[in-house]
Design a protein around this motif. Structure first.
Motif, short mmCIF file in Angstrom:
data_model
loop_
_atom_site.label_atom_id
_atom_site.label_comp_id
_atom_site.label_asym_id
_atom_site.label_seq_id
_atom_site.Cartn_x
_atom_site.Cartn_y
_atom_site.Cartn_z
N GLN A 26 0.83 -1.21 0.00
CA GLN A 26 0.00 0.00 0.00
C GLN A 26 0.87 1.26 0.00
OE1 GLN A 26 -2.51 -1.07 3.30
NE2 GLN A 26 -4.31 -1.35 1.97
N ASP A 30 0.99 4.09 -2.92
CA ASP A 30 0.69 5.49 -2.62
C ASP A 30 1.83 6.40 -3.06
OD1 ASP A 30 -1.65 4.66 -1.52
OD2 ASP A 30 -0.92 4.64 0.56
N SER A 31 3.05 5.85 -3.05
CA SER A 31 4.21 6.71 -3.33
C SER A 31 4.47 6.87 -4.82
CB SER A 31 5.46 6.12 -2.66
OG SER A 31 5.85 4.96 -3.35
N ASP A 60 -9.81 -2.76 -0.16
CA ASP A 60 -8.96 -1.91 -1.02
C ASP A 60 -9.03 -2.47 -2.44
OD1 ASP A 60 -6.92 -0.61 -2.36
OD2 ASP A 60 -5.58 -0.58 -0.61
N ARG A 62 -7.59 -1.92 -5.06
CA ARG A 62 -6.37 -2.12 -5.85
C ARG A 62 -5.85 -3.55 -5.72
NH1 ARG A 62 -2.96 2.71 -3.27
NH2 ARG A 62 -3.78 1.66 -1.42
#
Ligand code: UDP
Ligand code: MG
Length: 313
Positions: A26, A30-31, A60, A62
């Motif tokens: 995760q 996000d990065s 989630d 994703r």
């Protein structure tokens, strides 16, 4: 919008490492600015890995979950992930135990954008037991010597593959899958990136010595003609040897009038060549076995449940 990159993670009884894995993935997603999906493949786990996967997929979107109907083995699980991966640009293959740091994706992706189709990781150092290290080291060197394709040394499945290469591998029908070999066979522009293989973050290794042995066998018998050539040559050498021996016997008989004695020599020759014949049969059998499994044409894996974007499909 379809994801650009799919991260494939095969999981077999990984409930201990699962939470850390999801956190790391995760944070990674996000990065980065590219759109990423994670394809978790449950390879018939007996613990609650599958349950945790489903919960994650529902929470989630994703995270895609693929549950196989039983344990098909690591290589089949990765193959399943590659089949269902939706990443339009590339597929990133990692181990679930975080021995392959997912954070290297950015670096690998930069190489993909620079025009490479296959970016594979090369282990600089291994944090593994002494015997495993020796076994791995000698196996990779042996395989390189005898294989008819150039399989890079010390590289496993940890790699980033372009969509083009993934489509090619997905079309390859081989039953006995040795992905790092198939990947090398595919060709295109490939490059290795060095990294330090980490220690498993939690839980135990799922690869027993028996499974490692099987993987090594697949590498050798699927990507080398050496064993067959070897027994042919052994045959030639034995014939040459016996002819020389025959000539020697005839000369002794007619020139010196002696007949060679030697019950022990006879016994030795019989035992030796019985062994050689059995070994040769075994080697041929190994290839026949592969043909046998291949012509059955069974699927490489069976999916029992799949959750994409939070919905069961
Ligand atoms: N794995 C799998 N099916 C199996 C064995 C292993 O999907 O039958 C997965 C396992 O969960 C892990 C990866 O393959 O994510 C590599 O396995 P492991 O770390 O046990 O192997 P090692 O690193 O010790 O060679
Ligand atoms: Mg591992």
């Amino acid at each position: 919008m379809s994801p650009q990159i799919s991260i494939i993670v095969p999981l077999y009884n990984e409930s201990k490492v699962f939470a850390i894995l999801i956190k790391r993935l995760q944070a990674l997603m996000d990065s980065l600015s590219v759109k990423i999906e994670v394809v978790m493949v449950d390879d018939g786990s007996k613990d609650d890995t599958a349950l945790q996967m489903i919960q994650t997929s529902l929470a989630d979107k994703r995270f895609q979950s693929v549950l196989l109907s039983r344990n098909f083995g690591h290589q089949s699980a990765v193959s399943a992930g590659m089949k269902v991966a939706r990443g339009t640009e590339a597929v990133f293959i990692i181990d679930g135990d975080l021995q392959d740091p997912p954070e290297l994706l950015g670096e690998f992706y930069a190489q993909l954008q620079a025009g490479y189709e296959v970016i594979y990781a090369v282990r600089k150092k291994r944090k593994e037991s002494f015997f495993k290290k020796i076994a791995y080291n000698s196996f990779y060197r042996l395989l390189k010597k005898i294989s008819y394709i150039d399989i890079p040394l010390d590289s496993g499945d940890f790699s980033l593959l372009s969509r083009k290469v993934v489509d090619i591998l997905n079309k390859m029908p081989e039953e006995s899958r040795y992905i790092r070999g198939m990947r090398a066979w595919a060709g295109f522009k490939q490059m290795g990136v060095e990294y330090e293989r980490q220690e498993r973050q939690a839980g135990e290794s799922k690869y027993s010595w028996k499974m490692l042995w099987k993987l090594a066998y697949n590498g050798i018998f699927n990507f080398s003609e050496f064993p067959i050539k070897f027994i042919t040559n052994l045959g030639f050498v034995s014939i040459a040897f016996s002819l020389i021996y025959l000539a020697d016997t005839i000369i002794r008989k007619f020139v010196y009038g002696t007949v060679p004695q030697g019950f022990t020599a006879l016994l030795f020759a019989i035992i030796l060549f019985s062994g050689v014949q059995l070994l040769s049969l075994g080697i041929i059998g190994e290839y026949v076995l592969r043909i046998f499994f291949q012509v059955k044409n069974r699927p490489i894996f069976i999916i029992s449940k799949q959750i994409v974007e939070g919905e069961e499909v």
